[in-house]
Design an enzyme around this catalytic site. Sequence first.
Site, PDB file in Angstrom:
ATOM      1  N   GLY B  73     -16.242  -3.667  -8.911  1.00 48.59           N
ATOM      2  CA  GLY B  73     -16.899  -4.786  -8.249  1.00 48.59           C
ATOM      3  C   GLY B  73     -18.090  -4.342  -7.415  1.00 48.59           C
ATOM      4  N   THR B  74     -17.967  -3.214  -6.758  1.00 46.91           N
ATOM      5  CA  THR B  74     -19.064  -2.697  -5.941  1.00 46.91           C
ATOM      6  C   THR B  74     -20.306  -2.469  -6.799  1.00 46.91           C
ATOM      7  OG1 THR B  74     -17.629  -1.708  -4.289  1.00 46.91           O
ATOM      8  CG2 THR B  74     -19.801  -0.708  -4.553  1.00 46.91           C
ATOM      9  N   CYS B 325      -7.910   0.274  13.758  1.00 47.63           N
ATOM     10  CA  CYS B 325      -7.247   1.558  13.885  1.00 47.63           C
ATOM     11  C   CYS B 325      -6.810   2.156  12.559  1.00 47.63           C
ATOM     12  CB  CYS B 325      -6.070   1.424  14.823  1.00 47.63           C
ATOM     13  SG  CYS B 325      -6.636   0.992  16.463  1.00 47.63           S
TER      14      CYS B 325
END
Lengths: 145, 398
Positions: B73-74, B325
Amino acid sequence: MAAGPYSDTVMDHFTNPRNMGEIEDANGVGEVGNPSCGDVMKLYLKVNNDGVIENSTFKTFGCGAAIASSSMTTEMLKGAKVEDALKLTNQAIVDALGGLPPAKIHCSVMAEEAVEAALKDYYTKQGKDASIVDNMKAEIKKDAE
Amino acid sequence: MEPIYLDNIAGTKPDKRVVDEVIPYLTEKYGNPAAHFYPLGRQSYNAISNARKQVADLICAKNPENIIFTSNGTESNNIAVKGVMALSSKKHIIISEIEHYSIQNPVLKMLNDGYTFTKLKVDKNGRISPESVASAIKEDTALVAIAHANPEIGVIQDIESIGKICKDKGVHFHVDAVASCGYIDIDVERFNVSTLSIAAQNFYGIRGAAALYIAPNVKLKPLFDGGFQELGIRSGSENVPAIIGLGKACEIAKNEMGQYVPEMKRLRDKLIKGLTDQYDFLHITGDIENRLPYHVSFWVEYIEGESLLMWYAQKNVYCASGSACSSNILAEDEEDLQASHVLTAVGVPTDICAGSITMSLSKYNTEEDIDYVLKVSPEIIDKLCAMSPAFDPSKIKK
């Protein structure tokens, strides 16, 4: 090899945190926060008349590393003399935990700061100036160098 | 126990029928589709042509020649965004504040080269108003890039209305449909899209294949130069097995979405209701009505996202967190730990760093899976609340 980003010791302290909770008659309480990610650690100390930390507990809002650092810190404090507690560095906590990912080192720093804050509260309650802790810390640093 | 996999947004378990279709292309049918003059090559060419047709059928593209294959997809998003801008004399781009990194980062990088952009605000449920798109379009606007659905908070956008606006104003409209394809009907004609990305791993294909739909008359500058594969837009030897898998996944989705989607919605709603009934300080993120059929995302006051995620993993429930985090835990330093831009956009407080948990279901999840998650959630949440210095025990709702 650990099955995730954390060491087996971190996972152990995360899943089975030692000394979690409050001490009702604590005579040293320190609360510190980490502005970079919002973690909060509250450390409770019960110091006896001989200046020995009889009990230490924590409450922490934070990630796995923050909880494990808190748990390990209370374990390392129990039985220590007050003046030795300040010698507990964040690196010692990291080592005891079998390492932390670089991005999580700040969690151990927070634990070291919580010890300082709790001791300042303790000395204040003993009628002393809280700056005594800063002076002791500076001495320790000087000795280390 | 078998782990309960609820991180399907990170990639689904491939459908067995997809795997069966793919394996011969890893063993006997290894020809290069560009080798037309012997049967082994021609066989691969015909197979990827068939896959192209299967993709076109799913997204209602009239001509399979308007589909090119990429590897993820990128890559599809980068080819579209960079490819359009490189050939346009206009310099303005419109995206939303909750776009995926593969849209946001290429655009941010272009700002150094004289491009400008508008980042559209979303409402508290993560929705983009089509009117805001209309009013952001100016003379110099070349591209509007909006995802069909957001992977982190599950919200579906009104792509049809936005597409109409873009068509009327003559602006290229790119849609990242990676999270929605295989779960929501996609019709590139009706949506008036210029380019649209999908990826196999999100709907039971195998990793390594994705596609980009390119409407007729749209011109894109290629990112790679090479042997003119995929109409020259994406040169480089095709990943034949993964492409065959993508085609098969599209065929299965086309035929079976009508059956599995309603059941996924039912389980999704059961999970949402179960969780929100347990705690009034557990908040669902993203729009409830316009929501991916497989998507549950939430945050819990007083509890940090990574510790929730880790506890679910301990209980054999595999999900994801948008928590600062854990988003980049392998980063070299804490500067790289950033609260998710998607969560901050919909008002999740960053000061307490409460990451959101995303549980994304697949067609394989069962009622028992959901019952188990609802059983262990209070155990985890109570434990972490008890540990939190900010929590007031009188607030636990049973």
